[in-house]
Design a protein around this motif. Structure first.
Motif, PDB file in Angstrom:
ATOM      1  N   VAL A 189       0.848  -1.190   0.000  1.00 24.91           N
ATOM      2  CA  VAL A 189       0.000   0.000   0.000  1.00 24.91           C
ATOM      3  C   VAL A 189       0.884   1.240   0.000  1.00 24.91           C
ATOM      4  O   VAL A 189       1.819   1.347   0.798  1.00 24.91           O
ATOM      5  CB  VAL A 189      -0.921   0.010   1.244  1.00 24.91           C
ATOM      6  CG1 VAL A 189      -1.746   1.291   1.269  1.00 24.91           C
ATOM      7  CG2 VAL A 189      -1.825  -1.212   1.230  1.00 24.91           C
ATOM      8  N   LYS A 190       0.607   2.171  -0.904  1.00 24.47           N
ATOM      9  CA  LYS A 190       1.408   3.388  -0.979  1.00 24.47           C
ATOM     10  C   LYS A 190       1.167   4.256   0.245  1.00 24.47           C
ATOM     11  O   LYS A 190       0.104   4.241   0.843  1.00 24.47           O
ATOM     12  CB  LYS A 190       1.069   4.165  -2.253  1.00 24.47           C
ATOM     13  CG  LYS A 190       1.548   3.512  -3.532  1.00 24.47           C
ATOM     14  CD  LYS A 190       1.393   4.460  -4.708  1.00 24.47           C
ATOM     15  CE  LYS A 190       2.380   5.625  -4.611  1.00 24.47           C
ATOM     16  NZ  LYS A 190       2.336   6.489  -5.812  1.00 24.47           N
ATOM     17  N   ALA A 191       2.172   5.040   0.597  1.00 33.23           N
ATOM     18  CA  ALA A 191       2.072   5.921   1.756  1.00 33.23           C
ATOM     19  C   ALA A 191       1.847   7.361   1.315  1.00 33.23           C
ATOM     20  O   ALA A 191       2.170   7.740   0.188  1.00 33.23           O
ATOM     21  CB  ALA A 191       3.340   5.820   2.597  1.00 33.23           C
ATOM     22  N   THR A 192       1.279   8.138   2.214  1.00 32.25           N
ATOM     23  CA  THR A 192       1.031   9.561   1.990  1.00 32.25           C
ATOM     24  C   THR A 192       1.588  10.349   3.162  1.00 32.25           C
ATOM     25  O   THR A 192       1.461   9.927   4.323  1.00 32.25           O
ATOM     26  CB  THR A 192      -0.480   9.831   1.854  1.00 32.25           C
ATOM     27  OG1 THR A 192      -0.948   9.313   0.608  1.00 32.25           O
ATOM     28  CG2 THR A 192      -0.785  11.321   1.909  1.00 32.25           C
TER      29      THR A 192
ATOM     30  N   GLY B   6      -4.809  25.133  16.383  1.00 35.02           N
ATOM     31  CA  GLY B   6      -3.738  26.085  16.118  1.00 35.02           C
ATOM     32  C   GLY B   6      -2.373  25.500  15.882  1.00 35.02           C
ATOM     33  O   GLY B   6      -1.430  26.229  15.550  1.00 35.02           O
ATOM     34  N   SER B   7      -2.200  24.187  16.033  1.00 34.72           N
ATOM     35  CA  SER B   7      -0.891  23.574  15.810  1.00 34.72           C
ATOM     36  C   SER B   7      -0.994  22.496  14.743  1.00 34.72           C
ATOM     37  O   SER B   7      -2.031  21.841  14.594  1.00 34.72           O
ATOM     38  CB  SER B   7      -0.333  22.987  17.107  1.00 34.72           C
ATOM     39  OG  SER B   7      -1.176  21.946  17.574  1.00 34.72           O
ATOM     40  N   ALA B   8       0.111  22.306  14.001  1.00 36.74           N
ATOM     41  CA  ALA B   8       0.131  21.347  12.905  1.00 36.74           C
ATOM     42  C   ALA B   8       0.999  20.148  13.277  1.00 36.74           C
ATOM     43  O   ALA B   8       2.037  20.280  13.925  1.00 36.74           O
ATOM     44  CB  ALA B   8       0.645  22.000  11.633  1.00 36.74           C
ATOM     45  N   ARG B   9       0.571  18.964  12.853  1.00 38.01           N
ATOM     46  CA  ARG B   9       1.320  17.733  13.085  1.00 38.01           C
ATOM     47  C   ARG B   9       1.440  17.003  11.750  1.00 38.01           C
ATOM     48  O   ARG B   9       0.439  16.846  11.027  1.00 38.01           O
ATOM     49  CB  ARG B   9       0.581  16.867  14.098  1.00 38.01           C
ATOM     50  CG  ARG B   9       1.165  15.489  14.319  1.00 38.01           C
ATOM     51  CD  ARG B   9       2.255  15.487  15.363  1.00 38.01           C
ATOM     52  NE  ARG B   9       1.705  15.886  16.655  1.00 38.01           N
ATOM     53  CZ  ARG B   9       1.072  15.070  17.497  1.00 38.01           C
ATOM     54  NH1 ARG B   9       0.889  13.797  17.167  1.00 38.01           N
ATOM     55  NH2 ARG B   9       0.632  15.517  18.656  1.00 38.01           N
ATOM     56  N   SER B  10       2.650  16.549  11.425  1.00 40.11           N
ATOM     57  CA  SER B  10       2.872  15.812  10.190  1.00 40.11           C
ATOM     58  C   SER B  10       3.228  14.364  10.503  1.00 40.11           C
ATOM     59  O   SER B  10       3.896  14.083  11.504  1.00 40.11           O
ATOM     60  CB  SER B  10       4.000  16.459   9.374  1.00 40.11           C
ATOM     61  OG  SER B  10       3.642  17.766   8.960  1.00 40.11           O
ATOM     62  N   PHE B  11       2.775  13.449   9.651  1.00 39.14           N
ATOM     63  CA  PHE B  11       3.061  12.033   9.837  1.00 39.14           C
ATOM     64  C   PHE B  11       2.849  11.305   8.508  1.00 39.14           C
ATOM     65  O   PHE B  11       2.256  11.848   7.570  1.00 39.14           O
ATOM     66  CB  PHE B  11       2.167  11.424  10.923  1.00 39.14           C
ATOM     67  CG  PHE B  11       0.698  11.715  10.755  1.00 39.14           C
ATOM     68  CD1 PHE B  11      -0.095  10.942   9.910  1.00 39.14           C
ATOM     69  CD2 PHE B  11       0.113  12.784  11.425  1.00 39.14           C
ATOM     70  CE1 PHE B  11      -1.441  11.215   9.752  1.00 39.14           C
ATOM     71  CE2 PHE B  11      -1.236  13.070  11.267  1.00 39.14           C
ATOM     72  CZ  PHE B  11      -2.018  12.284  10.433  1.00 39.14           C
ATOM     73  N   THR B  12       3.343  10.073   8.453  1.00 46.15           N
ATOM     74  CA  THR B  12       3.159   9.231   7.271  1.00 46.15           C
ATOM     75  C   THR B  12       2.004   8.272   7.517  1.00 46.15           C
ATOM     76  O   THR B  12       1.901   7.673   8.594  1.00 46.15           O
ATOM     77  CB  THR B  12       4.436   8.434   6.974  1.00 46.15           C
ATOM     78  OG1 THR B  12       5.518   9.355   6.763  1.00 46.15           O
ATOM     79  CG2 THR B  12       4.264   7.580   5.723  1.00 46.15           C
ATOM     80  N   MET B  13       1.125   8.133   6.526  1.00 50.04           N
ATOM     81  CA  MET B  13      -0.036   7.264   6.671  1.00 50.04           C
ATOM     82  C   MET B  13      -0.222   6.415   5.420  1.00 50.04           C
ATOM     83  O   MET B  13       0.218   6.780   4.325  1.00 50.04           O
ATOM     84  CB  MET B  13      -1.306   8.091   6.931  1.00 50.04           C
ATOM     85  CG  MET B  13      -1.693   9.033   5.809  1.00 50.04           C
ATOM     86  SD  MET B  13      -3.267   9.890   6.076  1.00 50.04           S
ATOM     87  CE  MET B  13      -4.435   8.524   5.912  1.00 50.04           C
TER      88      MET B  13
ATOM     89  N   THR C  25      -3.168  11.108  -3.135  1.00 45.20           N
ATOM     90  CA  THR C  25      -1.966  11.803  -3.587  1.00 45.20           C
ATOM     91  C   THR C  25      -0.857  11.575  -2.569  1.00 45.20           C
ATOM     92  O   THR C  25      -1.094  11.123  -1.444  1.00 45.20           O
ATOM     93  CB  THR C  25      -2.218  13.309  -3.754  1.00 45.20           C
ATOM     94  OG1 THR C  25      -2.796  13.841  -2.552  1.00 45.20           O
ATOM     95  CG2 THR C  25      -3.172  13.576  -4.909  1.00 45.20           C
ATOM     96  N   ASP C  26       0.372  11.916  -2.978  1.00 51.91           N
ATOM     97  CA  ASP C  26       1.528  11.681  -2.111  1.00 51.91           C
ATOM     98  C   ASP C  26       1.516  12.573  -0.870  1.00 51.91           C
ATOM     99  O   ASP C  26       2.193  12.259   0.115  1.00 51.91           O
ATOM    100  CB  ASP C  26       2.826  11.928  -2.885  1.00 51.91           C
ATOM    101  CG  ASP C  26       3.049  10.896  -3.977  1.00 51.91           C
ATOM    102  OD1 ASP C  26       2.479   9.787  -3.860  1.00 51.91           O
ATOM    103  OD2 ASP C  26       3.768  11.193  -4.945  1.00 51.91           O
ATOM    104  N   ARG C  27       0.764  13.663  -0.925  1.00 57.87           N
ATOM    105  CA  ARG C  27       0.714  14.587   0.212  1.00 57.87           C
ATOM    106  C   ARG C  27      -0.692  15.150   0.362  1.00 57.87           C
ATOM    107  O   ARG C  27      -1.352  15.484  -0.624  1.00 57.87           O
ATOM    108  CB  ARG C  27       1.714  15.733   0.011  1.00 57.87           C
ATOM    109  CG  ARG C  27       1.670  16.815   1.088  1.00 57.87           C
ATOM    110  CD  ARG C  27       2.827  17.797   0.929  1.00 57.87           C
ATOM    111  NE  ARG C  27       2.646  18.994   1.727  1.00 57.87           N
ATOM    112  CZ  ARG C  27       2.849  19.060   3.057  1.00 57.87           C
ATOM    113  NH1 ARG C  27       3.266  17.977   3.709  1.00 57.87           N
ATOM    114  NH2 ARG C  27       2.670  20.189   3.715  1.00 57.87           N
TER     115      ARG C  27
END
Length: 355
Positions: free
Chosen positions: A263-266, A274-281, A346-348
Motif C-alpha cells: 500500500v502506498k504511503a502519503t 492552532g498547531s500542525a502535526r505531520s506524519f506518514t499514513m 496523492t503523495d501529500r
C-alpha cells in the motif's frame, strides 16, 4: 481547548416506553448556546471501550433548558444505558452543539414550514418547530410524523400542547404504519406516493418555503424526491440523517495495482487547535483514523459519514470521500471533507480542523 465538557444530568423523563428526555446543565452555559436543530455528541466508556453517540437537542431556544431525546436502540450500548441506568445527579461528557439542520430565524418573516419526521427523527424537528413558532409569530408549521403505532409517538402530549398554544399555526399529521385511523390516508408508510396524496388533499406544497426531513434514509430519499417533483428546490430541503443504511464506511474501490502489492504511503499534515502535526499514513486508512493513531484528538462521533462532527478542510492534495450524508454541495466545493470517510490518493495531503 477541551473538546468534551462535563454536563450535570438534572432530570431523566420517559416520553415513551423505550425513549427518554435527558435534561442537562453545563458548567458554562455559553459553551452550549445551541441553534435549534443541532445535536450533542456524548462519550462514555463501556468495558474499556470508548463509545461516542450523537443525540439531537429537543428543546426550543426559549425553553430555558438543554435537553436531548434518546431512544433505545436494540443492541445499542449507549442508548440502552441511558434508558435503563442514567439518573439525575450523574454527569455526562459532551462536545459543544454542532450541526447545520436549521435555517435563520427572522422575526418579521411569514414563512410556511413543512417537517417530515420518522420515529425519533422528530427530536431536532421539535426544537426547530418550537423556536420557529415562538420567534416567527407570522410563520406556520406543518409536521408529518410517521410511527409504527400510537404507543411509539415521542412527545405526543407536547405536540398537542404546542397545537393548542399556537392555534391555527401548527398542524400535526400522524401517519401510523400499523394502527388504523379514521382517514385511510394517514395509515401506512410515508413514501413518495403517500406524499403525492398528502400534497393533493392536505398540504399546499406550492406555499411551502422550507422543508425539514429527519428519519431513516429510505424514507428521506422518497420524501425528498416527492418534494422536488412538486416544485421545491434543493435549497428549500434540509436533511438530518439519524440512522444510515450503511452503519460503517463503504467498501473502497479496488485499486489498479497488482494484488498483494504494498500500500502506498502519503505524507499528511493535520492542523488542530492552532498547531500542525505531520506524519506518514497508508492510503487504505482514513484521515480520521490516521490522526487518531498519531495521538491527535480529532473530533468524531458516528464514523459513518452522517453527523459531520469530523468535518475538516482539505488545503492540499486529493482524497476519495467514499460516503457523504452530512455535507452540503457548497461545502464540498469549498474543500470541506468528512475525515472519517476520506482516503488520500496523492503523495501529500494537508487538512485543517480549525476552519
Amino acid at each position: 481547548m477541551a473538546r468534551f465538557h462535563p454536563l450535570s444530568v438534572t432530570d431523566v423523563t420517559k416520553t415513551i416506553r423505550d425513549a427518554v428526555v435527558v435534561t442537562l446543565k453545563p458548567e458554562n452555559g455559553g459553551d452550549f448556546d445551541f441553534i435549534q436543530g443541532q445535536y450533542l455528541t456524548f462519550r462514555r466508556e463501556f468495558d474499556g471501550t470508548e463509545i461516542r453517540r450523537s443525540y439531537s437537542i429537543c428543546a426550543g431556544k426559549d425553553d430555558g433548558v438543554l435537553q436531548v431525546g434518546i431512544k433505545k436502540v436494540e443492541g445499542g450500548a449507549f442508548s440502552t444505558w441511558a434508558n435503563e441506568q442514567l439518573t439525575a445527579g450523574m454527569t455526562l461528557e459532551a462536545m459543544e452543539p454542532m450541526g447545520s439542520f436549521h435555517t435563520p430565524i427572522v422575526p418579521s418573516a411569514a414563512k410556511n414550514y413543512l417537517g417530515f419526521a420518522g420515529g425519533s427523527g422528530v427530536t431536532p424537528v421539535l426544537s426547530i418547530m418550537k423556536t420557529v413558532l415562538a420567534r416567527e409569530p407570522h410563520s406556520t408549521f406543518t409536521l408529518v410524523y410517521a410511527n409504527r403505532g400510537v404507543n411509539t409517538i415521542m412527545f405526543r402530549e407536547e405536540l398537542e400542547d404546542l397545537k393548542n398554544l399556537h392555534m391555527g399555526r401548527l398542524t400535526v399529521i400522524h401517519v401510523l404504519e400499523s394502527d388504523a385511523q379514521d382517514i385511510d390516508l394517514f395509515t401506512g408508510r410515508v413514501d413518495a406516493e403517500k406524499c403525492k396524496a398528502l400534497f393533493a388533499h392536505w398540504i399546499d406544497i406550492a406555499s411551502i418555503d422550507i422543508a425539514f426531513i429527519c428519519g431513516p434514509e429510505p424514507m428521506m430519499l422518497g420524501i425528498a424526491a416527492a418534494l422536488r417533483d412538486h416544485g421545491l428546490s434543493d435549497d428549500q430541503i434540509k436533511f438530518e440523517l439519524f440512522a444510515s443504511g450503511q452503519p460503517g464506511r463503504l467498501k473502497r474501490k479496488a485499486g489498479s495495482g497488482a494484488i498483494g502489492a504494498a500500500v502506498k504511503a502519503t505524507e499528511a499534515t493535520v492542523t488542530m487547535d492552532g498547531s500542525a502535526r505531520s506524519f506518514t499514513m497508508d492510503r487504505d486508512q482514513s484521515i480520521l483514523d490516521a490522526a487518531l493513531e498519531n495521538a491527535l484528538d480529532a473530533p468524531y462521533a458516528c464514523k459513518a459519514g452522517v453527523c459531520s462532527t469530523c468535518k475538516c478542510k482539505l488545503l492540499e492534495g486529493e482524497v476519495e470521500m467514499v460516503a457523504n450524508h452530512a455535507l452540503e454541495d457548497y461545502e464540498v466545493k469549498r474543500g470541506y471533507i468528512l475525515s472519517c470517510q476520506s482516503y488520500p490518493i496523492t503523495d501529500r495531503v494537508v487538512v485543517d480542523y480549525d476552519q
